[in-house]
Motif scaffolding. Structure first.
Motif, PDB file in Angstrom:
ATOM      1  N   THR A 142       0.873  -1.176   0.000  1.00 17.22           N
ATOM      2  CA  THR A 142       0.000   0.000   0.000  1.00 17.22           C
ATOM      3  C   THR A 142       0.908   1.222   0.000  1.00 17.22           C
ATOM      4  O   THR A 142       2.124   1.113   0.184  1.00 17.22           O
ATOM      5  CB  THR A 142      -0.888   0.055   1.253  1.00 17.22           C
ATOM      6  OG1 THR A 142      -0.063   0.355   2.393  1.00 17.22           O
ATOM      7  CG2 THR A 142      -1.609  -1.257   1.485  1.00 17.22           C
ATOM      8  N   LEU A 143       0.332   2.382  -0.156  1.00 16.99           N
ATOM      9  CA  LEU A 143       1.133   3.608  -0.101  1.00 16.99           C
ATOM     10  C   LEU A 143       1.252   4.162   1.314  1.00 16.99           C
ATOM     11  O   LEU A 143       2.102   5.010   1.601  1.00 16.99           O
ATOM     12  CB  LEU A 143       0.551   4.669  -1.035  1.00 16.99           C
ATOM     13  CG  LEU A 143      -0.882   5.137  -0.818  1.00 16.99           C
ATOM     14  CD1 LEU A 143      -1.015   6.145   0.302  1.00 16.99           C
ATOM     15  CD2 LEU A 143      -1.432   5.736  -2.114  1.00 16.99           C
ATOM     16  N   HIS A 195      16.465   0.024   8.671  1.00 16.07           N
ATOM     17  CA  HIS A 195      16.071  -0.396  10.015  1.00 16.07           C
ATOM     18  C   HIS A 195      14.691  -1.051   9.961  1.00 16.07           C
ATOM     19  O   HIS A 195      13.696  -0.401   9.676  1.00 16.07           O
ATOM     20  CB  HIS A 195      16.045   0.823  10.930  1.00 16.07           C
ATOM     21  CG  HIS A 195      15.818   0.512  12.388  1.00 16.07           C
ATOM     22  ND1 HIS A 195      15.557  -0.755  12.873  1.00 16.07           N
ATOM     23  CD2 HIS A 195      15.821   1.310  13.483  1.00 16.07           C
ATOM     24  CE1 HIS A 195      15.403  -0.715  14.169  1.00 16.07           C
ATOM     25  NE2 HIS A 195      15.555   0.541  14.572  1.00 16.07           N
ATOM     26  N   SER A 196      14.647  -2.357  10.194  1.00 15.88           N
ATOM     27  CA  SER A 196      13.407  -3.119  10.290  1.00 15.88           C
ATOM     28  C   SER A 196      12.565  -2.943   9.025  1.00 15.88           C
ATOM     29  O   SER A 196      13.084  -2.844   7.916  1.00 15.88           O
ATOM     30  CB  SER A 196      12.638  -2.707  11.557  1.00 15.88           C
ATOM     31  OG  SER A 196      11.552  -3.579  11.807  1.00 15.88           O
ATOM     32  N   SER A 197      11.241  -2.922   9.182  1.00 16.15           N
ATOM     33  CA  SER A 197      10.305  -2.783   8.071  1.00 16.15           C
ATOM     34  C   SER A 197       8.996  -2.236   8.614  1.00 16.15           C
ATOM     35  O   SER A 197       8.789  -2.160   9.838  1.00 16.15           O
ATOM     36  CB  SER A 197      10.057  -4.141   7.400  1.00 16.15           C
ATOM     37  OG  SER A 197       9.314  -4.985   8.267  1.00 16.15           O
ATOM     38  N   ASP A 198       8.098  -1.866   7.710  1.00 14.36           N
ATOM     39  CA  ASP A 198       6.789  -1.417   8.164  1.00 14.36           C
ATOM     40  C   ASP A 198       6.098  -2.508   8.984  1.00 14.36           C
ATOM     41  O   ASP A 198       5.506  -2.244  10.041  1.00 14.36           O
ATOM     42  CB  ASP A 198       5.928  -0.978   6.983  1.00 14.36           C
ATOM     43  CG  ASP A 198       5.723  -2.070   5.927  1.00 14.36           C
ATOM     44  OD1 ASP A 198       6.546  -3.006   5.854  1.00 14.36           O
ATOM     45  OD2 ASP A 198       4.740  -1.976   5.165  1.00 14.36           O
ATOM     46  N   THR A 229       6.400  12.779   0.073  1.00 12.39           N
ATOM     47  CA  THR A 229       6.919  13.108   1.404  1.00 12.39           C
ATOM     48  C   THR A 229       8.382  13.536   1.384  1.00 12.39           C
ATOM     49  O   THR A 229       8.918  13.953   2.414  1.00 12.39           O
ATOM     50  CB  THR A 229       6.778  11.915   2.355  1.00 12.39           C
ATOM     51  OG1 THR A 229       7.525  10.796   1.831  1.00 12.39           O
ATOM     52  CG2 THR A 229       5.325  11.511   2.516  1.00 12.39           C
ATOM     53  N   GLY A 230       9.041  13.406   0.241  1.00 11.48           N
ATOM     54  CA  GLY A 230      10.447  13.790   0.149  1.00 11.48           C
ATOM     55  C   GLY A 230      11.422  12.705   0.535  1.00 11.48           C
ATOM     56  O   GLY A 230      12.633  12.945   0.583  1.00 11.48           O
ATOM     57  N   ALA A 231      10.923  11.496   0.818  1.00 12.44           N
ATOM     58  CA  ALA A 231      11.820  10.372   1.095  1.00 12.44           C
ATOM     59  C   ALA A 231      12.305   9.778  -0.224  1.00 12.44           C
ATOM     60  O   ALA A 231      11.557   9.741  -1.202  1.00 12.44           O
ATOM     61  CB  ALA A 231      11.101   9.301   1.905  1.00 12.44           C
ATOM     62  N   ILE A 266       3.696   7.288   5.858  1.00 16.38           N
ATOM     63  CA  ILE A 266       3.943   7.495   7.292  1.00 16.38           C
ATOM     64  C   ILE A 266       5.435   7.645   7.569  1.00 16.38           C
ATOM     65  O   ILE A 266       5.872   8.590   8.247  1.00 16.38           O
ATOM     66  CB  ILE A 266       3.348   6.338   8.110  1.00 16.38           C
ATOM     67  CG1 ILE A 266       1.816   6.392   8.071  1.00 16.38           C
ATOM     68  CG2 ILE A 266       3.840   6.375   9.562  1.00 16.38           C
ATOM     69  CD1 ILE A 266       1.134   5.140   8.596  1.00 16.38           C
ATOM     70  N   LEU A 267       6.236   6.712   7.054  1.00 17.98           N
ATOM     71  CA  LEU A 267       7.674   6.763   7.339  1.00 17.98           C
ATOM     72  C   LEU A 267       8.324   7.994   6.718  1.00 17.98           C
ATOM     73  O   LEU A 267       9.169   8.647   7.340  1.00 17.98           O
ATOM     74  CB  LEU A 267       8.351   5.486   6.847  1.00 17.98           C
ATOM     75  CG  LEU A 267       7.949   4.196   7.574  1.00 17.98           C
ATOM     76  CD1 LEU A 267       8.697   3.006   6.987  1.00 17.98           C
ATOM     77  CD2 LEU A 267       8.192   4.290   9.064  1.00 17.98           C
ATOM     78  N   GLY A 268       7.931   8.309   5.493  1.00 19.27           N
ATOM     79  CA  GLY A 268       8.460   9.520   4.880  1.00 19.27           C
ATOM     80  C   GLY A 268       8.033  10.763   5.623  1.00 19.27           C
ATOM     81  O   GLY A 268       8.817  11.707   5.794  1.00 19.27           O
ATOM     82  N   GLY A 269       6.794  10.758   6.110  1.00 20.47           N
ATOM     83  CA  GLY A 269       6.276  11.926   6.803  1.00 20.47           C
ATOM     84  C   GLY A 269       6.958  12.215   8.127  1.00 20.47           C
ATOM     85  O   GLY A 269       7.010  13.370   8.562  1.00 20.47           O
TER      86      GLY A 269
END
Length: 262
Positions: A29-30, A236-239, A68-70, A35-38
């Motif tokens: 999913t997006l 680091h890890s994953s979603d 998000t700029g990531a 979330i992580l980029g934000g």
């Protein structure tokens, strides 16, 4: 969102040894990428190799990364040129290519990811090219300058060619795949002596070639060791890993309400 300047691009930051923090995206999913980029992760790695991503899901995740700029990298399922082309056309910042076990394959991977001096197929109508309208020469120059190519070293035979792989033009970084190395070498854990030796060999080759090292870590203990070895980019890890850890902690806290004295 506007593209970063060349001085601030992910490839430039990686090459100069900035400390970069990312995570694998395993859920097609997006939202996890958003979330992580934000919250400020430098990059994400959409995992097509070990997760159920099709092109549409990858496209959505890369859209979220750009929004998000990531930096949005993709671990492609194989080193095949069409897999690399597909994600770069979707706007990936770069590719993490698994099982780069020889210098010959490293050269093929590098060629598949770039236009000038390479073999990347051109289309001016894709997201990566701004959906058309610009000058072909300008887009090609910008794409070649920004595209990041990371070779994943995870096979015992790659260790025998590690200096040649690291020195391959167009390979921007080495990713140390401790999981597959642990399985292939029948090591008891991914930080046992045979794996530490392999990590040291790969990191030394990267230093000799002037290439950065990227690694996967599950926590700070691993990150501290691998930082000392020379790694500068950390997945680091994953979603899924973050969700499971947070959910397990929350469940334990709530279960504690039913304990005597709570």
């Amino acid at each position: 969102m506007a593209s970063p300047s060349p001085a601030d691009s992910f490839r430039t930051r990686l090459q100069r040894g900035d400390l970069l923090v990312g995570s694998f995206i395993k859920t097609p999913t997006l939202h996890a990428t958003e979330i992580l980029g934000g919250i400020g992760f430098d990059f994400v790695v959409v995992d097509e190799e070990h997760s159920p991503f099709d092109r549409q899901a990858t496209d959505a995740a890369l859209f979220a990364a750009r929004a998000t700029g990531a930096a949005g990298l993709v671990r492609v399922p194989t080193a095949a040129a069409h897999h690399i082309l597909s994600v770069l056309d979707c706007g990936a910042t770069g590719v993490l290519v698994p099982h780069v076990a020889s210098a010959a394959l490293a050269a093929q991977v590098a060629a598949a990811a770039r236009y000038r001096g390479g073999r990347r197929g051109y289309s001016g109508s894709v997201r990566a090219a701004g959906y058309g309208g610009g000058r072909m020469a300008d887009y090609i120059a910008a794409a070649d300058a920004a595209t990041t190519v990371v070779a994943q070293i995870e096979d015992p035979e790659a260790l025998e060619e590690i200096d040649a792989i690291a020195a391959t033009p167009g390979i921007d970084a080495l990713f140390i795949g401790r999981g597959d190395l642990t399985a292939a070498l029948a090591a008891p854990s991914n930080d046992s002596p045979p794996i530490r030796d392999a990590v040291a060999r790969i990191a030394a080759a990267a230093r000799r070639a002037g290439k950065p090292v990227m690694v996967f870590v599950g926590g700070m203990a691993e990150a501290t060791w691998l930082r000392e070895v020379g790694a500068t980019a950390f997945v680091h890890s994953s979603d899924q890993g973050f969700m499971k850890q947070a959910a397990a902690r929350a469940l334990a806290e709530m279960r504690a309400l039913g304990q005597p004295g709570a």
